[in-house]
Design a protein around this motif. Sequence first.
Motif, PDB file in Angstrom:
ATOM      1  N   TRP A  15       0.824  -1.204   0.000  1.00  0.00           N
ATOM      2  CA  TRP A  15       0.000   0.000   0.000  1.00  0.00           C
ATOM      3  C   TRP A  15       0.862   1.260   0.000  1.00  0.00           C
ATOM      4  O   TRP A  15       0.528   2.251  -0.661  1.00  0.00           O
ATOM      5  CB  TRP A  15      -0.946  -0.009   1.206  1.00  0.00           C
ATOM      6  CG  TRP A  15      -2.100  -0.927   0.995  1.00  0.00           C
ATOM      7  CD1 TRP A  15      -2.242  -2.196   1.466  1.00  0.00           C
ATOM      8  CD2 TRP A  15      -3.277  -0.662   0.228  1.00  0.00           C
ATOM      9  NE1 TRP A  15      -3.427  -2.743   1.054  1.00  0.00           N
ATOM     10  CE2 TRP A  15      -4.091  -1.825   0.294  1.00  0.00           C
ATOM     11  CE3 TRP A  15      -3.731   0.432  -0.499  1.00  0.00           C
ATOM     12  CZ2 TRP A  15      -5.329  -1.916  -0.345  1.00  0.00           C
ATOM     13  CZ3 TRP A  15      -4.964   0.350  -1.143  1.00  0.00           C
ATOM     14  CH2 TRP A  15      -5.752  -0.819  -1.059  1.00  0.00           C
ATOM     15  N   PHE A  19       0.775   4.224  -2.848  1.00  0.00           N
ATOM     16  CA  PHE A  19       0.639   5.647  -2.489  1.00  0.00           C
ATOM     17  C   PHE A  19       1.808   6.467  -3.040  1.00  0.00           C
ATOM     18  O   PHE A  19       1.613   7.505  -3.678  1.00  0.00           O
ATOM     19  CB  PHE A  19       0.560   5.781  -0.970  1.00  0.00           C
ATOM     20  CG  PHE A  19       0.716   7.187  -0.471  1.00  0.00           C
ATOM     21  CD1 PHE A  19      -0.298   8.117  -0.620  1.00  0.00           C
ATOM     22  CD2 PHE A  19       1.897   7.590   0.143  1.00  0.00           C
ATOM     23  CE1 PHE A  19      -0.148   9.423  -0.158  1.00  0.00           C
ATOM     24  CE2 PHE A  19       2.063   8.883   0.603  1.00  0.00           C
ATOM     25  CZ  PHE A  19       1.031   9.803   0.448  1.00  0.00           C
ATOM     26  N   THR A  23       1.679   9.293  -6.075  1.00  0.00           N
ATOM     27  CA  THR A  23       2.145  10.655  -5.805  1.00  0.00           C
ATOM     28  C   THR A  23       3.235  11.055  -6.799  1.00  0.00           C
ATOM     29  O   THR A  23       3.211  12.158  -7.362  1.00  0.00           O
ATOM     30  CB  THR A  23       2.693  10.758  -4.365  1.00  0.00           C
ATOM     31  OG1 THR A  23       1.677  10.382  -3.434  1.00  0.00           O
ATOM     32  CG2 THR A  23       3.143  12.181  -4.056  1.00  0.00           C
ATOM     33  N   ALA A 208      -7.885   8.125  -5.879  1.00  0.00           N
ATOM     34  CA  ALA A 208      -6.717   8.991  -6.087  1.00  0.00           C
ATOM     35  C   ALA A 208      -6.827   9.767  -7.391  1.00  0.00           C
ATOM     36  O   ALA A 208      -6.553  10.976  -7.439  1.00  0.00           O
ATOM     37  CB  ALA A 208      -5.450   8.135  -6.090  1.00  0.00           C
ATOM     38  N   ALA A 255      -9.598   6.179   1.176  1.00  0.00           N
ATOM     39  CA  ALA A 255      -8.176   6.237   1.516  1.00  0.00           C
ATOM     40  C   ALA A 255      -7.370   6.830   0.363  1.00  0.00           C
ATOM     41  O   ALA A 255      -6.462   7.644   0.577  1.00  0.00           O
ATOM     42  CB  ALA A 255      -7.665   4.845   1.864  1.00  0.00           C
ATOM     43  N   VAL A 258      -8.368  10.741   0.127  1.00  0.00           N
ATOM     44  CA  VAL A 258      -7.840  11.579   1.206  1.00  0.00           C
ATOM     45  C   VAL A 258      -6.312  11.602   1.206  1.00  0.00           C
ATOM     46  O   VAL A 258      -5.690  12.667   1.325  1.00  0.00           O
ATOM     47  CB  VAL A 258      -8.381  11.093   2.572  1.00  0.00           C
ATOM     48  CG1 VAL A 258      -7.680  11.815   3.721  1.00  0.00           C
ATOM     49  CG2 VAL A 258      -9.889  11.304   2.656  1.00  0.00           C
ATOM     50  N   SER A 259      -5.690  10.429   1.066  1.00  0.00           N
ATOM     51  CA  SER A 259      -4.227  10.371   1.183  1.00  0.00           C
ATOM     52  C   SER A 259      -3.530  11.097   0.037  1.00  0.00           C
ATOM     53  O   SER A 259      -2.520  11.771   0.244  1.00  0.00           O
ATOM     54  CB  SER A 259      -3.762   8.916   1.245  1.00  0.00           C
ATOM     55  OG  SER A 259      -4.024   8.235   0.038  1.00  0.00           O
ATOM     56  N   LEU A 260      -4.084  10.987  -1.188  1.00  0.00           N
ATOM     57  CA  LEU A 260      -3.448  11.685  -2.311  1.00  0.00           C
ATOM     58  C   LEU A 260      -3.717  13.188  -2.266  1.00  0.00           C
ATOM     59  O   LEU A 260      -2.905  13.972  -2.769  1.00  0.00           O
ATOM     60  CB  LEU A 260      -3.918  11.086  -3.634  1.00  0.00           C
ATOM     61  CG  LEU A 260      -3.012   9.990  -4.207  1.00  0.00           C
ATOM     62  CD1 LEU A 260      -1.647  10.565  -4.594  1.00  0.00           C
ATOM     63  CD2 LEU A 260      -2.818   8.835  -3.240  1.00  0.00           C
ATOM     64  N   PHE A 262      -3.853  14.821   0.659  1.00  0.00           N
ATOM     65  CA  PHE A 262      -2.874  15.230   1.669  1.00  0.00           C
ATOM     66  C   PHE A 262      -1.471  15.256   1.066  1.00  0.00           C
ATOM     67  O   PHE A 262      -0.656  16.135   1.393  1.00  0.00           O
ATOM     68  CB  PHE A 262      -2.926  14.278   2.866  1.00  0.00           C
ATOM     69  CG  PHE A 262      -2.016  14.668   3.989  1.00  0.00           C
ATOM     70  CD1 PHE A 262      -2.321  15.719   4.831  1.00  0.00           C
ATOM     71  CD2 PHE A 262      -0.819  13.982   4.197  1.00  0.00           C
ATOM     72  CE1 PHE A 262      -1.471  16.098   5.867  1.00  0.00           C
ATOM     73  CE2 PHE A 262       0.030  14.342   5.223  1.00  0.00           C
ATOM     74  CZ  PHE A 262      -0.288  15.403   6.064  1.00  0.00           C
ATOM     75  N   ALA A 263      -1.170  14.300   0.192  1.00  0.00           N
ATOM     76  CA  ALA A 263       0.141  14.275  -0.463  1.00  0.00           C
ATOM     77  C   ALA A 263       0.377  15.555  -1.253  1.00  0.00           C
ATOM     78  O   ALA A 263       1.484  16.101  -1.267  1.00  0.00           O
ATOM     79  CB  ALA A 263       0.250  13.059  -1.384  1.00  0.00           C
ATOM     80  N   CYS A 266       1.391  18.334   1.003  1.00  0.00           N
ATOM     81  CA  CYS A 266       2.788  18.185   1.433  1.00  0.00           C
ATOM     82  C   CYS A 266       3.761  18.599   0.334  1.00  0.00           C
ATOM     83  O   CYS A 266       4.733  19.323   0.590  1.00  0.00           O
ATOM     84  CB  CYS A 266       3.050  16.738   1.854  1.00  0.00           C
ATOM     85  SG  CYS A 266       2.125  16.205   3.311  1.00  0.00           S
TER      86      CYS A 266
END
Length: 420
Positions: A15, A19, A23, A208, A255, A258-260, A262-263, A266
Amino acid sequence: MRQLLTRLPRLALRWAALFIGLTALFTALMIAAYAIPERWVEGRAAEAIVQLKKENTGAGKIHIGSRPIFMDYGTEKRMYGYVKREAGDSLFRSAQVPHYARYWHGYQAYLRPALALGSLAQVRWWNALCQAAMLGLLLGLLAQRLGLRYSVFFGVSLMMTGYIAVPLLMQYSGVYLVMLPAANLLLLLYGKPWFRRHLPEYFFTVGACTVFVDLLTAPIVTLGVPLVILLLLRAKEGEPRGLRIVIGQSAAWGAGYVSLWFAKWCVASAVLGRNEILISIWQIFFRTGARAKGFVSITAGETVEMQEASPLSAFQRILAPFKTIYAFGIAEFLLLCLALIGLAIYMRKRHGKAQKPTGKGAYWLIAAAPMLWMFALAQHTYIHYWFTYRNLLVTVFALLAVLGQLYSTKKPPEAPAEGG
């Protein structure tokens, strides 16, 4: 338990690799898009903005018969404006779209190359042809794999949400340019055992890709349509546990989404040298209705452009999704669907038709997902109800799928008994 603990490091690594890979891919696509020479795109982008200003008449809407379809020309002009690189900006900085850095702006990965080849009118034609080809394939696959009724149901769902105007604006097209190929892939590959084993990764990637290209228009479309198709494919094979599948794959999609996102915050923070994470969190509070102010954009001189609205009351938060549902004639159609479902249930009980649809509770959960999303993002829904209503494509399609299952006279194959 011991087997799970043994597999856990490999799962975490897989995983994490997905991710990091996505990214890196999204970052590379943005850099490649902005590496196109300015002289190829700048003039056509400026002409497109002029044309969009001319079209922004009649309160920014077009009419299909007597039905108004609102066009978001304001955001569309911004999108074409972001085609241009600011003088003195490095390639890496330009790829972050500094004025509006909380989004990936992945649409630039195809908008800039398209503008390098043609004008606004040609970009629209290419977009329309691309979507028409993918939609034609999807309707054909639905008819072939699930039955003609589901192809018709999906077409009706699209029409109910003003799809005819979607190819005219990149602002509206992003979620469809993700949903259509994702649905086609699901129908084409579902029979492959390796694909079924990796369904969570599929939904993670779809989530994503949604956040990569979309500016928060109707993201639930990319989750709900594949989920309905997945349930229908499982129902055809007589597979149970629909509710567990919906919850699990929705978590995977969430997931990825949200995670991409947040990426991106960053990456933007590192490249631009400002706290994009804090800016984005502030915007989340505004979009949910918890704050009165939110960021719109940040100019080259780091001047912040703000958007302000009164915080929503508890009543307005509840009202927001219903305000959307009652727009554009969708409420009446939803009531008709519910009435037909009720009639089908009554007729089945009266005449003793054999089989209930597999995992029908899962369809109801999918149908409710757009309302839950619009309630959570109440301020955004309340302000932009004239395009967030397209999330309801999922509700319409899910209800029609329930109807199709209820009226089915075929008994699905029985699942094999345990122990073979």
